[in-house]
Design a protein around this motif. Structure first.
Motif, PDB file in Angstrom:
ATOM      1  N   HIS A  36       0.803  -1.222   0.000  1.00  0.00           N
ATOM      2  CA  HIS A  36       0.000   0.000   0.000  1.00  0.00           C
ATOM      3  C   HIS A  36       0.836   1.272   0.000  1.00  0.00           C
ATOM      4  O   HIS A  36       0.402   2.322   0.478  1.00  0.00           O
ATOM      5  CB  HIS A  36      -0.956   0.018   1.191  1.00  0.00           C
ATOM      6  CG  HIS A  36      -2.111  -0.942   1.033  1.00  0.00           C
ATOM      7  ND1 HIS A  36      -2.408  -1.560  -0.148  1.00  0.00           N
ATOM      8  CD2 HIS A  36      -3.040  -1.384   1.925  1.00  0.00           C
ATOM      9  CE1 HIS A  36      -3.469  -2.342   0.017  1.00  0.00           C
ATOM     10  NE2 HIS A  36      -3.868  -2.261   1.258  1.00  0.00           N
ATOM     11  N   GLY A  37       2.044   1.189  -0.529  1.00  0.00           N
ATOM     12  CA  GLY A  37       2.808   2.415  -0.732  1.00  0.00           C
ATOM     13  C   GLY A  37       3.449   2.976   0.513  1.00  0.00           C
ATOM     14  O   GLY A  37       3.519   4.197   0.676  1.00  0.00           O
ATOM     15  N   GLY A  38       3.917   2.102   1.414  1.00  0.00           N
ATOM     16  CA  GLY A  38       4.652   2.583   2.583  1.00  0.00           C
ATOM     17  C   GLY A  38       3.770   2.845   3.779  1.00  0.00           C
ATOM     18  O   GLY A  38       2.619   2.412   3.846  1.00  0.00           O
ATOM     19  N   VAL A  39       4.309   3.593   4.730  1.00  0.00           N
ATOM     20  CA  VAL A  39       3.657   3.780   6.025  1.00  0.00           C
ATOM     21  C   VAL A  39       2.833   5.066   6.113  1.00  0.00           C
ATOM     22  O   VAL A  39       2.215   5.321   7.139  1.00  0.00           O
ATOM     23  CB  VAL A  39       4.702   3.779   7.162  1.00  0.00           C
ATOM     24  CG1 VAL A  39       5.412   2.440   7.245  1.00  0.00           C
ATOM     25  CG2 VAL A  39       5.717   4.900   6.961  1.00  0.00           C
ATOM     26  N   LEU A  40       2.829   5.890   5.054  1.00  0.00           N
ATOM     27  CA  LEU A  40       2.138   7.176   5.115  1.00  0.00           C
ATOM     28  C   LEU A  40       0.649   7.048   5.463  1.00  0.00           C
ATOM     29  O   LEU A  40       0.167   7.736   6.379  1.00  0.00           O
ATOM     30  CB  LEU A  40       2.317   7.943   3.800  1.00  0.00           C
ATOM     31  CG  LEU A  40       1.672   9.328   3.735  1.00  0.00           C
ATOM     32  CD1 LEU A  40       2.271  10.254   4.784  1.00  0.00           C
ATOM     33  CD2 LEU A  40       1.819   9.933   2.341  1.00  0.00           C
ATOM     34  N   PRO A  41      -0.132   6.179   4.778  1.00  0.00           N
ATOM     35  CA  PRO A  41      -1.553   6.043   5.139  1.00  0.00           C
ATOM     36  C   PRO A  41      -1.745   5.604   6.591  1.00  0.00           C
ATOM     37  O   PRO A  41      -2.651   6.080   7.284  1.00  0.00           O
ATOM     38  CB  PRO A  41      -2.086   4.982   4.168  1.00  0.00           C
ATOM     39  CG  PRO A  41      -1.116   4.975   3.038  1.00  0.00           C
ATOM     40  CD  PRO A  41       0.212   5.311   3.639  1.00  0.00           C
ATOM     41  N   PHE A  43       0.303   6.099   9.197  1.00  0.00           N
ATOM     42  CA  PHE A  43       0.652   7.166  10.145  1.00  0.00           C
ATOM     43  C   PHE A  43      -0.443   8.243  10.202  1.00  0.00           C
ATOM     44  O   PHE A  43      -0.722   8.782  11.268  1.00  0.00           O
ATOM     45  CB  PHE A  43       1.988   7.796   9.776  1.00  0.00           C
ATOM     46  CG  PHE A  43       3.168   7.020  10.268  1.00  0.00           C
ATOM     47  CD1 PHE A  43       3.208   6.532  11.565  1.00  0.00           C
ATOM     48  CD2 PHE A  43       4.244   6.744   9.436  1.00  0.00           C
ATOM     49  CE1 PHE A  43       4.290   5.802  12.033  1.00  0.00           C
ATOM     50  CE2 PHE A  43       5.333   6.013   9.891  1.00  0.00           C
ATOM     51  CZ  PHE A  43       5.351   5.542  11.188  1.00  0.00           C
ATOM     52  N   ILE A  44      -1.042   8.548   9.058  1.00  0.00           N
ATOM     53  CA  ILE A  44      -2.119   9.546   9.047  1.00  0.00           C
ATOM     54  C   ILE A  44      -3.322   9.025   9.831  1.00  0.00           C
ATOM     55  O   ILE A  44      -3.928   9.750  10.631  1.00  0.00           O
ATOM     56  CB  ILE A  44      -2.508   9.900   7.592  1.00  0.00           C
ATOM     57  CG1 ILE A  44      -1.362  10.688   6.935  1.00  0.00           C
ATOM     58  CG2 ILE A  44      -3.792  10.704   7.552  1.00  0.00           C
ATOM     59  CD1 ILE A  44      -1.576  11.003   5.477  1.00  0.00           C
ATOM     60  N   ALA A  45      -3.673   7.745   9.603  1.00  0.00           N
ATOM     61  CA  ALA A  45      -4.787   7.142  10.345  1.00  0.00           C
ATOM     62  C   ALA A  45      -4.464   7.064  11.836  1.00  0.00           C
ATOM     63  O   ALA A  45      -5.338   7.275  12.687  1.00  0.00           O
ATOM     64  CB  ALA A  45      -5.088   5.750   9.795  1.00  0.00           C
ATOM     65  N   LEU A  46      -3.204   6.778  12.164  1.00  0.00           N
ATOM     66  CA  LEU A  46      -2.778   6.706  13.563  1.00  0.00           C
ATOM     67  C   LEU A  46      -2.909   8.066  14.248  1.00  0.00           C
ATOM     68  O   LEU A  46      -3.410   8.166  15.377  1.00  0.00           O
ATOM     69  CB  LEU A  46      -1.331   6.228  13.638  1.00  0.00           C
ATOM     70  CG  LEU A  46      -0.689   6.149  15.026  1.00  0.00           C
ATOM     71  CD1 LEU A  46      -1.302   5.016  15.831  1.00  0.00           C
ATOM     72  CD2 LEU A  46       0.821   5.972  14.921  1.00  0.00           C
ATOM     73  N   LEU A 237      -8.569   2.882   3.260  1.00  0.00           N
ATOM     74  CA  LEU A 237      -9.549   2.106   4.021  1.00  0.00           C
ATOM     75  C   LEU A 237      -8.846   1.018   4.838  1.00  0.00           C
ATOM     76  O   LEU A 237      -9.136   0.833   6.025  1.00  0.00           O
ATOM     77  CB  LEU A 237     -10.568   1.479   3.067  1.00  0.00           C
ATOM     78  CG  LEU A 237     -11.638   0.571   3.689  1.00  0.00           C
ATOM     79  CD1 LEU A 237     -12.484   1.354   4.679  1.00  0.00           C
ATOM     80  CD2 LEU A 237     -12.518  -0.040   2.619  1.00  0.00           C
ATOM     81  N   ASP A 238      -7.908   0.307   4.213  1.00  0.00           N
ATOM     82  CA  ASP A 238      -7.162  -0.742   4.918  1.00  0.00           C
ATOM     83  C   ASP A 238      -6.342  -0.158   6.063  1.00  0.00           C
ATOM     84  O   ASP A 238      -6.225  -0.762   7.138  1.00  0.00           O
ATOM     85  CB  ASP A 238      -6.246  -1.491   3.947  1.00  0.00           C
ATOM     86  CG  ASP A 238      -7.002  -2.463   3.061  1.00  0.00           C
ATOM     87  OD1 ASP A 238      -8.152  -2.783   3.401  1.00  0.00           O
ATOM     88  OD2 ASP A 238      -6.464  -2.889   2.036  1.00  0.00           O
ATOM     89  N   ALA A 239      -5.742   1.021   5.832  1.00  0.00           N
ATOM     90  CA  ALA A 239      -4.938   1.663   6.880  1.00  0.00           C
ATOM     91  C   ALA A 239      -5.805   2.046   8.068  1.00  0.00           C
ATOM     92  O   ALA A 239      -5.418   1.865   9.232  1.00  0.00           O
ATOM     93  CB  ALA A 239      -4.238   2.898   6.316  1.00  0.00           C
ATOM     94  N   ALA A 240      -7.005   2.566   7.777  1.00  0.00           N
ATOM     95  CA  ALA A 240      -7.911   3.002   8.848  1.00  0.00           C
ATOM     96  C   ALA A 240      -8.420   1.822   9.666  1.00  0.00           C
ATOM     97  O   ALA A 240      -8.489   1.889  10.901  1.00  0.00           O
ATOM     98  CB  ALA A 240      -9.087   3.769   8.246  1.00  0.00           C
ATOM     99  N   LEU A 509     -13.635  11.278   9.967  1.00  0.00           N
ATOM    100  CA  LEU A 509     -12.825  10.230   9.344  1.00  0.00           C
ATOM    101  C   LEU A 509     -13.480   8.865   9.488  1.00  0.00           C
ATOM    102  O   LEU A 509     -13.518   8.071   8.537  1.00  0.00           O
ATOM    103  CB  LEU A 509     -11.430  10.224   9.981  1.00  0.00           C
ATOM    104  CG  LEU A 509     -10.374   9.317   9.352  1.00  0.00           C
ATOM    105  CD1 LEU A 509     -10.146   9.673   7.902  1.00  0.00           C
ATOM    106  CD2 LEU A 509      -9.064   9.396  10.122  1.00  0.00           C
ATOM    107  N   LEU A 510     -14.021   8.577  10.656  1.00  0.00           N
ATOM    108  CA  LEU A 510     -14.709   7.302  10.881  1.00  0.00           C
ATOM    109  C   LEU A 510     -15.937   7.170   9.985  1.00  0.00           C
ATOM    110  O   LEU A 510     -16.216   6.093   9.453  1.00  0.00           O
ATOM    111  CB  LEU A 510     -15.108   7.174  12.351  1.00  0.00           C
ATOM    112  CG  LEU A 510     -13.973   6.880  13.331  1.00  0.00           C
ATOM    113  CD1 LEU A 510     -14.425   7.131  14.758  1.00  0.00           C
ATOM    114  CD2 LEU A 510     -13.482   5.460  13.171  1.00  0.00           C
ATOM    115  N   LEU A 511     -16.668   8.261   9.817  1.00  0.00           N
ATOM    116  CA  LEU A 511     -17.862   8.250   8.967  1.00  0.00           C
ATOM    117  C   LEU A 511     -17.490   7.998   7.509  1.00  0.00           C
ATOM    118  O   LEU A 511     -18.142   7.204   6.816  1.00  0.00           O
ATOM    119  CB  LEU A 511     -18.603   9.587   9.102  1.00  0.00           C
ATOM    120  CG  LEU A 511     -20.003   9.655   8.488  1.00  0.00           C
ATOM    121  CD1 LEU A 511     -20.936   8.634   9.125  1.00  0.00           C
ATOM    122  CD2 LEU A 511     -20.579  11.061   8.644  1.00  0.00           C
TER     123      LEU A 511
END
Length: 581
Positions: A36-41, A43-46, A237-240, A509-511
């Motif tokens: 999925h292109g690294g850890v960026l998604p 970290f943003i979700a975190l 979606l997977d990151a979240a 974000l959850l919605l």
């Protein structure tokens, strides 16, 4: 107030870390990080979803000193269903986790055999040759699908109970019972081993993994993100959703853990500490995992080259060692231009290291197939197998402690059983009932149902529960009031970051994630991959669509924890109306 307490702060933090750091950190995060292109998604979700919710749950449990159901009922009787929903998720996920531990235990037991049982194919019934199913696939696949699961070719075919899995399942629940027999009083002692030991094993694997040939290629593959994938909504979606499993949010276990804290405790610092350690563990685990996967891919690549080299040497009657791996490409170019028909007639396999690296998988496929295949190739494979499966068992057991506490604490507070009945009996009843329900996962179709539990019981319900958690605190209990509670516990008011994320960013974000999840699910009929030796494409798995009755169970698993939220609110509203009349 008579409520049990942690022996010390370190024990509490270690329990939270043990609950958060689970199997997903080893077998899911590295895979998602790479494809999925690294850890960026992540970290943003975190940052905007994971840490705010973690702080909220720890603060809530510590402030109200109650489990999930009691805490949300105190916030508002209309939110009682949020606590019931998270309790239900803990029950379902406990069944899933302990079944996975059952498989891990079975592999651990078989790791003591020499050679490793999954390294060789058995003979057929007539003992005239190798077992056909094993020969057509691999010895690793055969041991997993036939000798461990004895899997049926369809989810509708139940098959029989596997006695070896029943014994391992009983042993796993017995271990969980002994460790949680008196709640945090016994679990707090066991956590020192189960939470710390995996780091020791990961370090050993890290040191050994970096010395293996191909480790560098595996790490380059891991840390070379494909930025084009960031345009795909599925990535975000997977990151979240990974954040919920990664931090064990909305299960109720964190609320239960923090409820045993003293009222004056810095829950904000605890939340950040647990989140950072969990995140760093995921990254730390990725290095040995992809070092070993790089070794496996390189070994497979070399085997492919060696087979082609032997074919070419035999065909052209060349001297041995005239063609080496280093000059293979040059020889192929020369022979293709000089003898194209002969080369085409050899039907050489295409050998590309990238193709072998792309064969990474996640979940049980990584642990029981890909990684075990790589372990066979290592010197001293038996010792590495034993270490690997002990580590997985420790990771799963630590997570089980949190899930069981999420189930145990609310039941204890609700006083479903008389006070005269000791904790030990309640713990035993929970484990016994769970064992009896989980027997269905030891059937031939059990692994299909585990996948269903994983996909439906632990995805949509977590999003719904987390949404009502953050909106319940922000707009029912009110942020101003909650901030005063946090200030009373930590000595300082939550800063602007917490205020904005709790009020706006996290709920929004959850919605968005919820809508995206439902949209993606409805675009394609749910399907599963079946292991069917009679399938014409075998050993590839056969893609099948769930029959209507199985689909109905999938929907039920997804909706069951969620439906308690409106039902509990409606029940309280009707009760209030009756009282007013």
């Amino acid at each position: 107030d008579g409520r049990p307490k942690w022996d010390n702060k370190f024990q509490y933090i270690l329990s939270c870390i043990g609950f958060a750091v689970g199997l997903g950190n080893v077998w899911r995060f590295p895979y998602l990080c790479q494809i999925h292109g690294g850890v960026l998604p992540y970290f943003i979700a975190l940052l905007f979803e994971g840490i705010p919710l973690l702080h909220l749950e720890l603060a809530l449990g510590q402030c109200l000193r109650k489990g999930s159901i009691g805490a949300w009922t105190t916030i508002s009787p209309y939110l009682r269903g949020v606590g019931v929903g998270s309790w239900m998720v803990s029950v379902l996920v406990s069944l899933y986790y302990n079944t996975v531990l059952t498989w891990v235990m079975w592999y651990f037991i078989n790791s003591f055999q020499e050679p490793l049982p999954w390294s060789v194919c058995p003979l057929n019934e007539n003992r005239t040759g190798l077992n056909e199913e094993c020969y057509e696939s691999t010895s690793v696949n055969y041991f997993w699908y036939r000798k461990t699961l004895n899997i049926t070719p369809d989810v509708t075919e139940s098959g029989t109970l596997q006695w070896w899995l029943i014994l391992c399942l009983a042993a796993c629940w017995a271990i969980v019972y002994l460790c949680t027999i008196r709640g945090i009083e016994t679990m707090g002692k066991a956590i020192y081993v189960t939470a710390i030991f995996p780091y020791l094993v990961l370090t050993i694997f890290l040191i050994h993994g970096l010395t293996l040939p191909g480790a560098t290629e595996g790490l380059v593959y891991l840390f070379t993100p494909n930025l084009n994938t960031l345009k795909n909504p599925r990535v975000w979606l997977d990151a979240a959703t990974q954040i919920f499993f990664s931090l064990s949010l909305a299960f109720g276990g964190l609320i239960a853990f923090s409820s045993y804290n003293p009222p004056k405790n810095d829950c904000e610092k605890d939340a950040v500490t647990v989140a950072v350690v969990n995140c760093m563990t995921s990254l730390y685990a990725s290095i040995p995992v992809f070092s070993v996967l790089g070794f496996k891919a390189t070994t497979a690549y070399w085997d492919c080259l060696d087979r082609n080299i032997i074919s070419i040497i035999n065909e052209f009657d060349l001297p041995e060692e005239s063609i080496m791996r280093q000059n293979y490409t040059a020889w192929i170019s020369f022979l293709n231009s000089s003898y194209p028909e002969k080369i085409a007639g050899l039907k050489l396999k295409s050998c590309d290291l990238q193709d072998f690296l792309d064969q990474s998988v996640s979940g049980t496929g990584l642990a029981f197939i890909v990684f075990t295949q790589a372990i066979i190739l290592m010197p001293g494979s038996q010792a590495w197998a034993i270490l690997f499966f002990i580590m997985l068992f420790s990771l799963g057991l630590s997570s089980m402690f949190g899930n069981i506490e999420g189930v145990f604490t609310p039941l204890l507070e609700l006083q479903i059983l008389p006070k005269s009945i000791p904790k030990e009996l309640l713990s035993g009843i929970i484990c016994l009932i769970s064992f009896l329900i989980a027997l269905c996962f030891t059937l031939g179709s059990g692994s299909y149902w585990i996948d269903i539990f994983d996909s439906y019981a632990g995805s949509l319900p977590l999003l719904v529960i987390a949404f009502f958690e953050v909106t319940g605190v922000a707009y029912v209990y009110k942020i101003k009031r909650f901030s005063k509670d946090v200030k009373r516990m930590t000595g300082r008011k939550p800063n602007l970051y917490w205020q904005i994320t709790w009020r706006f960013i996290s709920p929004l974000l959850l919605l968005i994630v919820f809508v995206a999840f439902v949209t993606l699910q409805t675009q394609k009929p749910p399907s599963y991959a079946a292991w069917n030796p009679k399938y014409e494409g075998f050993p590839m798995k056969e893609e099948k669509v769930y029959p209507p009755w199985v689909l109905a169970i999938c929907v039920l698993l997804a909706l069951l924890p969620c439906v308690f939220v409106p039902l509990a609110a409606l029940f309280h509203l009707i009760k209030q109306m009756c009282r007013s009349k």
